[in-house]
Design an enzyme around this catalytic site. Structure first.
Site, PDB file in Angstrom:
ATOM      1  CG  ASP A 194      10.714  24.382  39.850  1.00  0.00           C
ATOM      2  OD1 ASP A 194      11.089  23.247  38.940  1.00  0.00           O
ATOM      3  OD2 ASP A 194      10.706  25.607  39.268  1.00  0.00           O
ATOM      4  CG  HIS A 271      10.181  24.466  35.826  1.00  0.00           C
ATOM      5  ND1 HIS A 271      11.266  24.246  36.201  1.00  0.00           N
ATOM      6  CD2 HIS A 271      10.275  25.442  35.034  1.00  0.00           C
ATOM      7  CE1 HIS A 271      12.411  25.017  35.589  1.00  0.00           C
ATOM      8  NE2 HIS A 271      11.893  25.643  34.815  1.00  0.00           N
ATOM      9  CD  GLU A 327      13.837  27.731  32.398  1.00  0.00           C
ATOM     10  OE1 GLU A 327      14.917  28.167  31.770  1.00  0.00           O
ATOM     11  OE2 GLU A 327      13.769  27.359  33.451  1.00  0.00           O
TER      12      GLU A 327
HETATM   13  C1  ACM Z   1      13.107  31.275  34.967  1.00  0.00           C
HETATM   14  O1  ACM Z   1      14.412  31.806  35.545  1.00  0.00           O
HETATM   15  N1  ACM Z   1      12.946  30.290  34.420  1.00  0.00           N
HETATM   16  C2  ACM Z   1      12.003  32.106  35.257  1.00  0.00           C
END
Ligand code: ACM
Ligand code: ZN
Length: 688
Positions: A194, A271, A327
């Site tokens: 991440d 991410h 996201e």
């Molecule tokens: C998440 O909580 N972005 C999978």
């Protein structure tokens, strides 16, 4: 005489149907066990575990792993010379059991012997976990005679570990595996990459662990609010870390005899700031610290992702690799010549389809190696890859949609399964990302959603608890957030829905937390649980209740609460703005309440929420105006934000004006905080 305490056990379990009856809970009995077994029958008599330890004998097919595991337990188990001599006789396999679920087992305790029968080693292992809880890890030596017939409801019972935001040692992960095994959780989802740090050695890309795994900040929050930059491992300020391939092998070797599948997650396309700082050529801009998403227009991106995944898949025996998918901002893609060319060549309509192109291509690669992908529910955007398993986190809609199109699904809806949300009153809890998910809420989750048919539900693999670690620097804090809520995930994943009972479970959870504490874990203390915000638990009576509200500035449709009547419905909110009782404004708030006729007004108040991690801030000020005719308003008072900025996290502030007026119309104007993206949440305008 027999005490029957089980209900609803399938007839196929050893050909017997047991029925229900309440009884006092007996020490050393299966009525203390989490997850509650599918069927339990108590009988007279007890079995005493010898002071010197018990002997065991394994009949049938098993690996050396089981014997080694048993010998290491606090029950001081040692191998017996024959089945008749053993205190614990374990029979694995055999024709009669071969059609059964490999995780199922039967456990019979008589005054002379403990007998375990299971179709496979996994079932025998879970029988031993039941015993471990009955004996409180060896502390209780007198066991109630009983018969347990047990089998899981779902095959996927997972717990998620975010080791990117704060790196955790391999020893921490192995310790959590013991707790997971004890409650029959069988999937460890490792969120290895991440923006906050890359955590796994990849031979082909040394900068991932030489640079992207390190930052000059210990905590995620300092890094996030600071420069969000990385540093080399040799930097004196370097914080972070990664697992070498040998570390991973050690973790996997610990997982195998505990029947835990470790599922690696490599995030894409979003991410991914840390990768793009180390290898900026994989981003749309080609520059470090500019993009958070991989560039799907560039072939180098696919070369990189496939090389990384190849090394990861070689290392992990799991049939799955989790490829993230959540996201992605996709913000650089529209203006990137490479992305535009890719969209043109592939006939892709928009950036969602471009994301779907990347996921499809990665799926094909993963499938070509004999493995399958899991992705967060955003992988539905632009079209779902044909063999993908969906992990539904933004509510359950994504999961339901995937089930209806024949895909496998793992449910992990945030409002039940996000263990990073606060589990009790925020004033007594450590700083968190917000939300409110107490044990009862997690426990109440039913994974087979309304509208899902029995046939569709066959693709529902199970559920998972997720712990995102932005605000969780210490290992002990992580454990505090997992336990006891992980027990609720375990019971929902294992126990037949009809056997679940929160009151009963809560008692067992308190006892199991005590057991974990004895074993050196930190847990939340259910005995001092405060519960939801008291104001939210009964309607409030006041002069304006039921009165019409005119919105001079409209609330956001994302958080309408009960809509136009929400601010005078008498219903106050709980600990989270997500509970459908708080009305949200992505702007200032400006409303006028009509009392219906001119009345004496002595008090005008509203409570605002502050949840800084979610950009929810109390207003800078609230002004109150009153009027008899709804046209000519006069000020009745102003209340200022008078709390230190250091009060950073979740709290509530009541803004109120005391006056001695007569009015029909009361207007409140709340000016939002002077912070980027600040929004306002209030639950009720109280007038008296
Ligand atoms: C998440 O909580 N972005 C999978
Ligand atoms: Zn691009």
């Amino acid at each position: 005489m027999k005490h029957l305490i089980a209900c609803a056990v399938s007839a196929w379990l050893m050909g017997t149907v047991l029925c229900a009856q309440e009884t006092d809970r007996i020490t050393g009995s299966p009525s203390w066990v989490i997850p509650a077994p599918a069927g339990t029958e108590l009988s007279d008599g007890t079995f005493m575990i010898p002071e010197t330890g018990a002997s065991f004998y394994i009949k049938g097919t098993s690996t050396d792993g089981l014997a080694g595991y048993l010998e290491g337990l606090p029950l001081s188990l040692a191998q017996a010379s024959g089945p008749g001599k053993a205190d614990v006789l374990i029979e694995i396999g055999g024709k009669r059991l071969q059609d059964r679920n490999p995780e199922s087992y039967s456990l019979e305790i008589t005054p002379s012997q403990i007998r375990i029968k299971a179709p496979a080693e996994a079932g025998a292992f879970y029988a031993v976990q039941t015993l471990l809880q009955m004996t409180r890890e060896g502390k209780v030596r007198q066991l109630q005679c009983c018969r347990v017939e047990d089998s899981p409801r779902f095959g996927y019972r997972g717990l998620h570990f975010d080791v990117s935001r704060h790196f955790r040692s391999k020893e921490f992960l192995m310790k959590q595996m013991d707790a997971m095994a004890l409650v029959k959780l069988n999937k460890m989802h490792l969120h290895l990459t991440d923006g906050a740090g890359w955590r796994i050695e990849i031979d082909k890309y040394p900068e991932l662990t030489g640079f992207a795994a390190w930052r000059p900040y210990r905590s995620w929050q300092e890094w996030w609010e600071g420069g969000r930059e990385y540093c080399t491992q040799s930097d004196p300020e370097a914080q972070g870390g990664y697992y070498t391939k040998d570390d991973i092998r050690e973790i996997l070797a610990y997982a195998a005899p505990r029947h835990i599948e470790v599922i690696p997650e490599i995030e894409m396309p979003g991410h991914s700031e840390e990768v793009l700082a180390a290898y900026p050529e994989l981003s749309c801009s080609g520059e470090p610290y500019k993009n958070s998403d991989f560039c799907p227009g560039k072939e180098e991106t696919f070369t990189f992702l496939e090389n990384v995944l190849a090394e990861v898949m070689e290392l992990f025996p799991s049939e799955y690799v989790h490829i993230g998918g959540d996201e992605a901002s996709k913000s650089g893609w529209k203006d990137c010549p490479d992305c535009r060319r890719r969209m043109q060549e592939e006939g892709l309509e928009d950036v969602d389809e471009l994301q779907s192109y990347l996921i499809h291509r990665i799926e094909e690669f993963v499938n070509s190696k004999g493995k399958k992908i899991i992705g967060w529910d955003e992988i539905l955007q632009g079209g779902l890859a044909p063999n993908a398993t969906v992990m539904s986190w933004r509510g359950t809609e994504g999961g339901i949609k995937a089930l209806k199109s024949g895909h496998d699904v793992i449910m992990t809806p945030a409002s039940y399964c996000y263990l990073d949300y606060t589990q009790d009153a925020p004033f007594k809890e450590p700083a968190s990302i917000g939300g409110y998910v107490p044990l009862a809420k997690t426990y109440s989750y039913e994974p087979v959603e309304e509208g899902v048919t029995e046939e569709e539900a066959e693709n529902l693999l199970g559920l998972q608890g997720n712990l995102w670690a932005e605000y969780i620097t210490r290992d002990s804090h992580a454990e505090y957030m997992y336990y006891p809520r992980a027990f609720a995930v375990a019971e929902t994943g294992w126990t037949p829905a009809g056997r679940k009972d929160y009151g009963d479970f809560r008692e067992r959870a308190i006892a199991l937390c005590d057991q974990l504490k004895d074993m050196g874990y930190t847990t939340f203390d259910l005995r001092t649980e405060y519960g939801d915000r008291k104001e939210s638990q009964a309607p409030v009576e006041h002069l304006a209740k039921g009165c019409k509200v005119t919105y001079n500035i409209r609330y956001t449709d994302q958080y309408p609460a009960s809509g136009d009547g929400a601010l005078t419905d008498g219903i106050c909110g709980g600990w989270t703005y997500g509970d459908l009782k708080w009305q949200g404004f992505f702007s200032d708030a400006d409303v006028t309440v009509d009392l219906g006729s001119v009345k004496p007004v002595h008090y005008v108040g509203a409570t605002f929420m502050n949840a800084a991690g979610a950009w929810v801030h109390i207003p800078q000020k609230m002004e109150v105006y009153i009027s008899e005719d709804g046209v000519n308003f006069r000020p009745a008072g102003t209340v200022w934000q008078d709390i230190s900025e250091k009060h950073d996290f979740i709290f509530f502030k009541q803004y109120s004006v005391i006056c001695n007026e007569k009015a029909r119309y009361v207007r409140i104007y709340a000016q939002r905080a002077a912070r980027p993206g600040a929004c306002l949440f209030l639950d009720e305008v109280i007038i008296n």
